[in-house]
Design a protein around this motif. Sequence first.
Motif, PDB file in Angstrom:
ATOM      1  N   ASN A   1       0.836  -1.207   0.000  1.00  0.00           N
ATOM      2  CA  ASN A   1       0.000   0.000   0.000  1.00  0.00           C
ATOM      3  C   ASN A   1       0.868   1.253   0.000  1.00  0.00           C
ATOM      4  O   ASN A   1       0.449   2.298  -0.486  1.00  0.00           O
ATOM      5  CB  ASN A   1      -0.917   0.021   1.225  1.00  0.00           C
ATOM      6  N   LEU A   2       2.058   1.146   0.613  1.00  0.00           N
ATOM      7  CA  LEU A   2       2.993   2.279   0.669  1.00  0.00           C
ATOM      8  C   LEU A   2       4.410   1.751   0.508  1.00  0.00           C
ATOM      9  O   LEU A   2       4.840   0.857   1.247  1.00  0.00           O
ATOM     10  CB  LEU A   2       2.859   3.016   2.003  1.00  0.00           C
TER      11      LEU A   2
ATOM     12  N   ILE B   1      14.860   9.718   9.082  1.00  0.00           N
ATOM     13  CA  ILE B   1      13.730  10.344   8.389  1.00  0.00           C
ATOM     14  C   ILE B   1      12.457   9.591   8.748  1.00  0.00           C
ATOM     15  O   ILE B   1      12.389   8.361   8.618  1.00  0.00           O
ATOM     16  CB  ILE B   1      13.936  10.326   6.858  1.00  0.00           C
ATOM     17  N   ILE B   2      11.469  10.307   9.228  1.00  0.00           N
ATOM     18  CA  ILE B   2      10.192   9.697   9.610  1.00  0.00           C
ATOM     19  C   ILE B   2       9.078  10.281   8.745  1.00  0.00           C
ATOM     20  O   ILE B   2       8.891  11.504   8.688  1.00  0.00           O
ATOM     21  CB  ILE B   2       9.879   9.932  11.098  1.00  0.00           C
ATOM     22  N   ILE B   3       8.373   9.419   8.055  1.00  0.00           N
ATOM     23  CA  ILE B   3       7.213   9.830   7.254  1.00  0.00           C
ATOM     24  C   ILE B   3       5.969   9.663   8.100  1.00  0.00           C
ATOM     25  O   ILE B   3       5.676   8.572   8.606  1.00  0.00           O
ATOM     26  CB  ILE B   3       7.112   9.001   5.963  1.00  0.00           C
ATOM     27  N   ASP B   4       5.215  10.758   8.264  1.00  0.00           N
ATOM     28  CA  ASP B   4       3.993  10.730   9.066  1.00  0.00           C
ATOM     29  C   ASP B   4       2.842  10.189   8.222  1.00  0.00           C
ATOM     30  O   ASP B   4       2.344  10.864   7.323  1.00  0.00           O
ATOM     31  CB  ASP B   4       3.670  12.142   9.565  1.00  0.00           C
TER      32      ASP B   4
ATOM     33  N   GLN C   1       2.795  -5.335   6.996  1.00  0.00           N
ATOM     34  CA  GLN C   1       3.220  -6.182   5.881  1.00  0.00           C
ATOM     35  C   GLN C   1       3.001  -5.504   4.535  1.00  0.00           C
ATOM     36  O   GLN C   1       3.637  -5.875   3.543  1.00  0.00           O
ATOM     37  CB  GLN C   1       2.465  -7.514   5.918  1.00  0.00           C
ATOM     38  N   ARG C   2       2.121  -4.508   4.508  1.00  0.00           N
ATOM     39  CA  ARG C   2       1.803  -3.807   3.264  1.00  0.00           C
ATOM     40  C   ARG C   2       2.575  -2.491   3.121  1.00  0.00           C
ATOM     41  O   ARG C   2       2.283  -1.700   2.238  1.00  0.00           O
ATOM     42  CB  ARG C   2       0.300  -3.530   3.203  1.00  0.00           C
ATOM     43  N   ILE C   3       3.521  -2.260   4.025  1.00  0.00           N
ATOM     44  CA  ILE C   3       4.306  -1.018   3.993  1.00  0.00           C
ATOM     45  C   ILE C   3       5.785  -1.372   3.881  1.00  0.00           C
ATOM     46  O   ILE C   3       6.330  -2.118   4.699  1.00  0.00           O
ATOM     47  CB  ILE C   3       4.060  -0.176   5.260  1.00  0.00           C
ATOM     48  N   TYR C   4       6.427  -0.851   2.842  1.00  0.00           N
ATOM     49  CA  TYR C   4       7.853  -1.075   2.621  1.00  0.00           C
ATOM     50  C   TYR C   4       8.596   0.145   3.137  1.00  0.00           C
ATOM     51  O   TYR C   4       8.506   1.229   2.565  1.00  0.00           O
ATOM     52  CB  TYR C   4       8.121  -1.272   1.128  1.00  0.00           C
ATOM     53  N   ASP C   5       9.334  -0.048   4.257  1.00  0.00           N
ATOM     54  CA  ASP C   5      10.035   1.091   4.846  1.00  0.00           C
ATOM     55  C   ASP C   5      11.352   0.625   5.460  1.00  0.00           C
ATOM     56  O   ASP C   5      11.945  -0.365   5.013  1.00  0.00           O
ATOM     57  CB  ASP C   5       9.144   1.810   5.865  1.00  0.00           C
TER      58      ASP C   5
ATOM     59  N   SER D   1      15.606   2.936   3.322  1.00  0.00           N
ATOM     60  CA  SER D   1      14.269   3.525   3.247  1.00  0.00           C
ATOM     61  C   SER D   1      13.944   4.200   4.581  1.00  0.00           C
ATOM     62  O   SER D   1      14.409   3.750   5.635  1.00  0.00           O
ATOM     63  CB  SER D   1      13.221   2.455   2.947  1.00  0.00           C
ATOM     64  N   PRO D   2      13.161   5.273   4.561  1.00  0.00           N
ATOM     65  CA  PRO D   2      12.838   5.976   5.808  1.00  0.00           C
ATOM     66  C   PRO D   2      11.862   5.181   6.674  1.00  0.00           C
ATOM     67  O   PRO D   2      11.273   4.187   6.238  1.00  0.00           O
ATOM     68  CB  PRO D   2      12.192   7.274   5.314  1.00  0.00           C
ATOM     69  N   VAL D   3      11.706   5.639   7.903  1.00  0.00           N
ATOM     70  CA  VAL D   3      10.751   5.046   8.839  1.00  0.00           C
ATOM     71  C   VAL D   3       9.365   5.595   8.526  1.00  0.00           C
ATOM     72  O   VAL D   3       9.205   6.801   8.301  1.00  0.00           O
ATOM     73  CB  VAL D   3      11.132   5.377  10.299  1.00  0.00           C
ATOM     74  N   VAL D   4       8.367   4.725   8.489  1.00  0.00           N
ATOM     75  CA  VAL D   4       6.975   5.149   8.274  1.00  0.00           C
ATOM     76  C   VAL D   4       6.211   4.969   9.584  1.00  0.00           C
ATOM     77  O   VAL D   4       6.116   3.856  10.107  1.00  0.00           O
ATOM     78  CB  VAL D   4       6.293   4.347   7.149  1.00  0.00           C
TER      79      VAL D   4
END
Length: 244
Positions: A6-7, A18-21, A37-41, A48-51
């Motif tokens: 999804n992301l 780096i944190i993505i809100d 499981q649907r977020i690649y971070d 990759s940044p932290v989500v």
Amino acid sequence: NNIQYNLWTGNFSNASNIIIDATHNWWGSNNYSQIKQRIYDNEDNPNSPVVDISPYTKNETIGTTLQAGWNLISFPIYPLNSAPDAVFDELTNPDRLSNNLYRWDGLTQSLITYPSAVPPFGNISCGVGYKIYLTDATTINCDGFANDIDFSLDLPMAGKYFFGSSFNYDVQWSGCFIKNLTTNESKTVSDAATSGWINSTLEGWDANTQQLLYVRLYGPDDHMLHPWSGYWLTSDIANLQLII
């Protein structure tokens, strides 16, 4: 559908800092592990940044009983399917919705009857007031997303507005705010009334007794905004915004 995530977040330098809100979003599930499981971070790739997803929006089903006679209501939830005949599906067979459901148009200061096409009645929205007449008491249930952030309603001109609490719990009316979009100044409801922006007394409706009620800042009347209830607010100047 070949999309696994999804992301998906790409490569960043110094990615772990780096944190993505991504909070307050609906991810298609209430289960945290399934969402992750649907977020690649950063958990999948150190480049990759932290989500950040918490808190995230959850789906739930809530309901209320509408009384025989007039009801002034609002929805303390964002419906999954916001079409009126889906939200009020208990009233569609036989059809008790058509010509019995109304919303208020603040720009024209007039009621719009369902299923009006011009102007369009539109979909059911969280925090908006609706007026409905029934011959028999009926329980309705709504699937949707609970609201967990401030809700705002624009008051573009002087006149009446029909709204409700966007939360599924009681909210103190005195704890709400009015923002002047012209000056970018925010005031408590009490101070906004003192400044001549609004009338701080709300008009509501007791569906059990079919009588008018009032919500005031002080005195013996109710001081709370209750979930599922609709209220009339009078704005005395243009270009304001109600914040609950």
